[in-house]
Write a protein that holds these residues in place. Structure first.
Motif, mmCIF file in Angstrom:
data_model
loop_
_atom_site.group_PDB
_atom_site.id
_atom_site.type_symbol
_atom_site.label_atom_id
_atom_site.label_comp_id
_atom_site.label_asym_id
_atom_site.label_seq_id
_atom_site.Cartn_x
_atom_site.Cartn_y
_atom_site.Cartn_z
ATOM 1 N N THR A 102 33.760 36.360 38.883
ATOM 2 C CA THR A 102 35.059 36.486 38.155
ATOM 3 C C THR A 102 36.012 37.377 38.800
ATOM 4 O O THR A 102 35.689 38.329 39.512
ATOM 5 C CB THR A 102 35.187 36.850 36.724
ATOM 6 O OG1 THR A 102 36.019 36.870 36.011
ATOM 7 C CG2 THR A 102 34.347 38.277 36.363
ATOM 8 N N ILE A 103 37.499 37.035 38.528
ATOM 9 C CA ILE A 103 38.339 38.000 38.821
ATOM 10 C C ILE A 103 38.739 39.148 37.944
ATOM 11 O O ILE A 103 37.955 38.843 36.841
ATOM 12 C CB ILE A 103 39.631 37.424 39.218
ATOM 13 C CG1 ILE A 103 40.212 36.467 38.193
ATOM 14 C CG2 ILE A 103 39.765 36.510 40.643
ATOM 15 C CD1 ILE A 103 41.528 35.578 38.232
ATOM 16 N N MET A 104 39.152 40.319 38.206
ATOM 17 C CA MET A 104 39.228 41.191 37.214
ATOM 18 C C MET A 104 39.845 40.915 35.700
ATOM 19 O O MET A 104 39.278 41.220 34.823
ATOM 20 C CB MET A 104 40.084 42.402 37.855
ATOM 21 C CG MET A 104 39.860 43.744 36.895
ATOM 22 S SD MET A 104 41.427 44.824 37.029
ATOM 23 C CE MET A 104 41.596 45.422 38.724
ATOM 24 N N GLY A 105 40.967 40.353 35.978
ATOM 25 C CA GLY A 105 41.536 39.912 34.828
ATOM 26 C C GLY A 105 41.025 39.136 33.809
ATOM 27 O O GLY A 105 41.267 39.034 32.559
ATOM 28 N N ALA A 106 39.875 37.946 34.216
ATOM 29 C CA ALA A 106 39.046 37.111 33.370
ATOM 30 C C ALA A 106 37.886 38.039 32.963
ATOM 31 O O ALA A 106 36.979 37.482 32.344
ATOM 32 C CB ALA A 106 38.988 36.085 34.252
ATOM 33 N N VAL A 107 37.475 39.287 33.169
ATOM 34 C CA VAL A 107 36.363 39.943 32.803
ATOM 35 C C VAL A 107 36.134 39.682 31.154
ATOM 36 O O VAL A 107 34.931 39.653 30.963
ATOM 37 C CB VAL A 107 36.047 41.452 33.535
ATOM 38 C CG1 VAL A 107 35.007 41.969 32.612
ATOM 39 C CG2 VAL A 107 36.067 41.256 34.726
ATOM 40 N N PRO A 108 37.054 40.394 30.553
ATOM 41 C CA PRO A 108 37.014 40.151 29.028
ATOM 42 C C PRO A 108 36.801 38.835 28.627
ATOM 43 O O PRO A 108 35.942 38.593 27.700
ATOM 44 C CB PRO A 108 38.268 40.730 28.603
ATOM 45 C CG PRO A 108 38.699 41.662 29.581
ATOM 46 C CD PRO A 108 38.214 40.970 30.861
ATOM 47 N N VAL A 124 29.339 38.778 39.226
ATOM 48 C CA VAL A 124 30.135 39.482 40.400
ATOM 49 C C VAL A 124 31.656 39.485 40.211
ATOM 50 O O VAL A 124 32.058 38.369 39.580
ATOM 51 C CB VAL A 124 29.647 38.755 41.818
ATOM 52 C CG1 VAL A 124 30.518 39.047 42.659
ATOM 53 C CG2 VAL A 124 28.201 38.537 41.806
ATOM 54 N N GLU A 125 32.087 40.482 40.290
ATOM 55 C CA GLU A 125 33.661 40.527 39.941
ATOM 56 C C GLU A 125 34.080 40.910 41.436
ATOM 57 O O GLU A 125 33.786 41.815 42.284
ATOM 58 C CB GLU A 125 33.981 41.959 39.043
ATOM 59 C CG GLU A 125 35.355 42.018 39.015
ATOM 60 C CD GLU A 125 35.859 43.534 38.256
ATOM 61 O OE1 GLU A 125 36.770 43.799 38.499
ATOM 62 O OE2 GLU A 125 34.970 43.961 37.621
ATOM 63 N N ASP A 126 35.234 40.138 41.839
ATOM 64 C CA ASP A 126 35.984 40.362 43.156
ATOM 65 C C ASP A 126 37.129 39.359 43.171
ATOM 66 O O ASP A 126 37.442 38.974 42.273
ATOM 67 C CB ASP A 126 34.944 39.635 44.247
ATOM 68 C CG ASP A 126 35.007 40.658 45.381
ATOM 69 O OD1 ASP A 126 36.262 40.842 46.058
ATOM 70 O OD2 ASP A 126 34.112 41.220 45.703
ATOM 71 N N THR A 127 37.868 39.407 44.322
ATOM 72 C CA THR A 127 39.102 38.544 44.517
ATOM 73 C C THR A 127 38.608 37.065 44.467
ATOM 74 O O THR A 127 37.593 36.763 44.786
ATOM 75 C CB THR A 127 39.704 38.762 45.687
ATOM 76 O OG1 THR A 127 38.816 38.422 46.859
ATOM 77 C CG2 THR A 127 39.894 40.456 45.875
ATOM 78 N N SER A 128 39.756 36.382 44.344
ATOM 79 C CA SER A 128 39.318 35.052 44.431
ATOM 80 C C SER A 128 38.989 34.388 45.457
ATOM 81 O O SER A 128 37.997 33.601 45.832
ATOM 82 C CB SER A 128 40.726 34.092 44.046
ATOM 83 O OG SER A 128 41.142 34.195 42.722
ATOM 84 N N ALA A 129 39.457 34.972 46.755
ATOM 85 C CA ALA A 129 39.205 34.700 48.079
ATOM 86 C C ALA A 129 37.711 34.982 48.272
ATOM 87 O O ALA A 129 37.087 34.052 48.845
ATOM 88 C CB ALA A 129 40.011 35.494 49.130
#
Length: 313
Positions: free
Chosen positions: A108-114, A135-140
């Motif tokens: 997931t990207i940061m904004g979608a964590v919740p 795993v949290e990271d950038t879209s790329a």
């Protein structure tokens, strides 16, 4: 010349990777041979087979033992990844046979964590023994992990990919954004303009990421130069820590993440109008691969809550 992939895969065996890991751990061919229960001549022959298969020496031979060179470090790293994948394979088979629902690797990207953690919580209520890697990271980077098979499904954006057609995407959320700062920021509680923050230090995503492009576009729309003082991170915790220690720093975040941070009492949303929205979030997986039962369950949870027009791939 480096041998072809077909040649390498035809000549390397799992016992080769096991030996490489042992050599790296012990720094000695003799001790490595003992740890994997083969003779020293057998270990010497196996190492020679590995180096012939990849077309390069892998270790510097000194009076203190074996030390991996640059190529050696590379192949040892992949040997460990292969063994880790086999361990995950065994865990997942065991979990399926025990009726526990298997294993799920999701990004997931940061904004979608919740949003994702809400759905994972519901999924774990249905499948409490399911093993989840998050795993949290950038879209790329998440797309790279999907390509390599390290992740099975992710919440991200495919607009950063040169091959967006390689993925099946389902739009799941329209992101809204907020500018977040330390609760003691001078503009907290006041109506402000983006120009009031032009000289601030901004916590941002890396260049070419959708959130970063959005912020650059907003500055351009207002006729403002983009700030020079930047801290780039994809971590919500790092963002919170930076805002806590630097009362004049600001960050552009999704409203969902901003709400989570505000519950700490350390941050506040600044009253700056952001009329546009960034790109939506998408649930993404590879077009040429089928989803596991665990990934299908997660996908079904998302799509069950979507309006009919959004249930498209």
């Amino acid at each position: 010349m480096i041998p072809s992939l077909e040649s390498i895969t035809a000549r390397l065996r799992l016992r080769h990777f096991r030996l490489l890991i042992a050599i790296d751990e012990h720094g000695s061919l003799i001790k490595a041979a003992e740890s994997v229960s083969i003779s020293q001549p057998g270990a010497t022959k196996a190492l020679q087979e590995i180096e012939e298969a990849v077309g390069s020496a892998l270790f510097l031979r000194t009076n203190r033992g074996l030390s991996p060179n640059e190529v050696g470090h590379c192949i040892i790293r992949y040997a460990r990844l292969i063994y880790q994948d086999l361990a995950h394979l065994r865990e997942e088979i065991e979990s399926i046979l025990d009726g526990h629902g298997g294993r799920l690797a999701v990004g997931t990207i940061m904004g979608a964590v919740p949003l994702l953690t809400d759905h994972l919580t519901q999924l774990l209520k249905r499948q409490p023994a399911m093993r989840i890697e998050l795993v949290e990271d950038t879209s790329a980077h998440l797309l790279d992990l999907l390509d390599s098979g390290r992740l099975e499904i992710a919440i991200c954006r495919t607009s950063v990919s040169p091959r967006p057609e390689a993925y099946i995407t389902t739009r799941i959320w329209e992101e809204q954004l907020a500018i977040v700062a330390n609760s003691s920021h001078p503009l907290t509680g006041l109506n402000a303009q983006l120009s009031d923050l032009a000289a601030s230090t901004w916590i941002v995503y890396a260049a070419d990421m959708p959130m970063r492009r959005y912020l650059e576009q907003e500055f351009q729309t207002h006729g403002l130069p983009f700030p020079n003082e930047l801290v780039e991170t994809t971590s919500a915790f790092a963002t919170l820590s930076l805002l806590q220690r630097n009362p004049t720093f600001v960050a552009l975040l999704s409203t969902e993440v901003a709400q989570v941070l505000s519950r700490t009492g350390m941050t506040s949303n600044l009253l700056v109008d952001l009329p546009a929205r960034s790109e939506p979030y998408y649930l993404v997986h590879k077009r040429d691969r089928s989803l596991s039962p665990a990934a299908r369950l997660l996908s079904e949870q998302f799509t069950a809550l979507l309006p009919p027009l959004d249930r498209k791939t």
